[in-house]
Design an enzyme around this catalytic site. Structure first.
Site, PDB file in Angstrom:
ATOM      1  CB  CYS A  72      22.950  23.057  55.588  1.00 47.00           C
ATOM      2  SG  CYS A  72      22.396  23.020  53.862  1.00 47.00           S
ATOM      3  CG  HIS A 127      20.364  18.765  52.573  1.00 46.40           C
ATOM      4  ND1 HIS A 127      21.125  19.903  52.794  1.00 46.40           N
ATOM      5  CD2 HIS A 127      21.144  17.940  51.817  1.00 46.40           C
ATOM      6  CE1 HIS A 127      22.304  19.776  52.191  1.00 46.40           C
ATOM      7  NE2 HIS A 127      22.348  18.588  51.598  1.00 46.40           N
ATOM      8  CG  HIS A 148      18.452  12.319  53.040  1.00 44.67           C
ATOM      9  ND1 HIS A 148      17.587  13.397  53.050  1.00 44.67           N
ATOM     10  CD2 HIS A 148      17.771  11.288  53.595  1.00 44.67           C
ATOM     11  CE1 HIS A 148      16.438  13.029  53.595  1.00 44.67           C
ATOM     12  NE2 HIS A 148      16.513  11.749  53.922  1.00 44.67           N
ATOM     13  CG  HIS A 194      17.867   6.583  53.785  1.00 46.11           C
ATOM     14  ND1 HIS A 194      17.730   6.712  55.149  1.00 46.11           N
ATOM     15  CD2 HIS A 194      17.038   7.511  53.249  1.00 46.11           C
ATOM     16  CE1 HIS A 194      16.861   7.661  55.425  1.00 46.11           C
ATOM     17  NE2 HIS A 194      16.417   8.169  54.285  1.00 46.11           N
TER      18      HIS A 194
HETATM   19  P1  AMP Z   1      14.110  10.775  55.665  1.00 47.44           P
HETATM   20  O1  AMP Z   1      13.037  10.320  56.610  1.00 47.44           O
HETATM   21  O2  AMP Z   1      14.229   9.996  54.421  1.00 47.44           O
HETATM   22  O3  AMP Z   1      14.002  12.290  55.426  1.00 47.44           O
HETATM   23  O4  AMP Z   1      15.480  10.517  56.414  1.00 47.44           O
HETATM   24  C1  AMP Z   1      16.038  11.369  57.368  1.00 47.44           C
HETATM   25  C2  AMP Z   1      16.983  10.555  58.159  1.00 47.44           C
HETATM   26  O5  AMP Z   1      17.814  11.415  58.904  1.00 47.44           O
HETATM   27  C3  AMP Z   1      16.311   9.616  59.182  1.00 47.44           C
HETATM   28  O6  AMP Z   1      16.673   8.263  58.894  1.00 47.44           O
HETATM   29  C4  AMP Z   1      16.858  10.090  60.524  1.00 47.44           C
HETATM   30  O7  AMP Z   1      17.099   9.038  61.432  1.00 47.44           O
HETATM   31  C5  AMP Z   1      18.138  10.786  60.108  1.00 47.44           C
HETATM   32  N1  AMP Z   1      18.605  11.804  61.021  1.00 47.44           N
HETATM   33  C6  AMP Z   1      17.884  12.810  61.593  1.00 47.44           C
HETATM   34  N2  AMP Z   1      18.671  13.573  62.362  1.00 47.44           N
HETATM   35  C7  AMP Z   1      19.921  13.059  62.262  1.00 47.44           C
HETATM   36  C8  AMP Z   1      21.196  13.405  62.833  1.00 47.44           C
HETATM   37  N3  AMP Z   1      21.333  14.452  63.660  1.00 47.44           N
HETATM   38  N4  AMP Z   1      22.264  12.621  62.533  1.00 47.44           N
HETATM   39  C9  AMP Z   1      22.131  11.557  61.710  1.00 47.44           C
HETATM   40  N5  AMP Z   1      20.971  11.193  61.135  1.00 47.44           N
HETATM   41  C10 AMP Z   1      19.889  11.916  61.417  1.00 47.44           C
HETATM   42 ZN    ZN Z   2      20.547  21.771  53.542  1.00 44.83          ZN
END
Ligand code: AMP
Ligand code: ZN
Length: 112
Positions: free
Chosen positions: A6, A96, A98, A100
């Site tokens: 967010c 949140h 997402h 990939h």
């Molecule tokens: P998940 O482990 O599926 O919850 O994926 C979370 C993803 O967010 C991971 O691949 C992290 O590398 C990525 N992530 C965490 N912080 C950031 C950030 N500030 N900017 C971009 N990606 C991030």
């Molecule tokens: Zn959020």
């Protein structure tokens, strides 16, 4: 609510933006697991795929409408993989929703 994605959507935390529309925001993953690794998130806070409902699913369909646009922007014409981790067993680290998008090379056949 204290949510990293967010904060990224609001612009309070910088990110490598790839694409944005009314419903979703796409940005490069900070810790890439492939030569090209992007995340697409809904602009509405939904904790995970396990929280998708009839009321919020328009955000999910809009994300999937954006996927081909993001793939084009990232030059992923040879293909890519979409993954959404859910909960503890799914190793979800950011609560949140997402998706990939991974590509830029032939990925492993192993997904588990
Ligand atoms: P998940 O482990 O599926 O919850 O994926 C979370 C993803 O967010 C991971 O691949 C992290 O590398 C990525 N992530 C965490 N912080 C950031 C950030 N500030 N900017 C971009 N990606 C991030
Ligand atoms: Zn959020």
């Amino acid at each position: 609510m204290d949510c990293l994605f967010c904060a990224i959507i609001k612009g309070d935390i910088p990110s490598g933006k790839v694409y944005e529309d009314e419903y979703c925001y796409a940005f490069m993953d900070i810790n890439p697991q492939a030569p090209k690794h992007c995340l697409i998130v809904p602009k509405l806070h939904i904790a995970s795929a396990d929280e998708i409902t009839e009321e919020n699913s328009v955000y999910v369909s809009k994300i999937f409408e954006a996927v081909p646009k993001v793939a084009k922007l990232l030059d992923l014409s040879d293909g890519y993989r979409i993954i959404s981790n859910v909960g503890e067993h799914g190793c979800q680290s950011v609560k949140h929703l997402h998706f990939h998008i991974l590509g830029g090379k032939k990925l492993s056949e192993n997904m588990g």
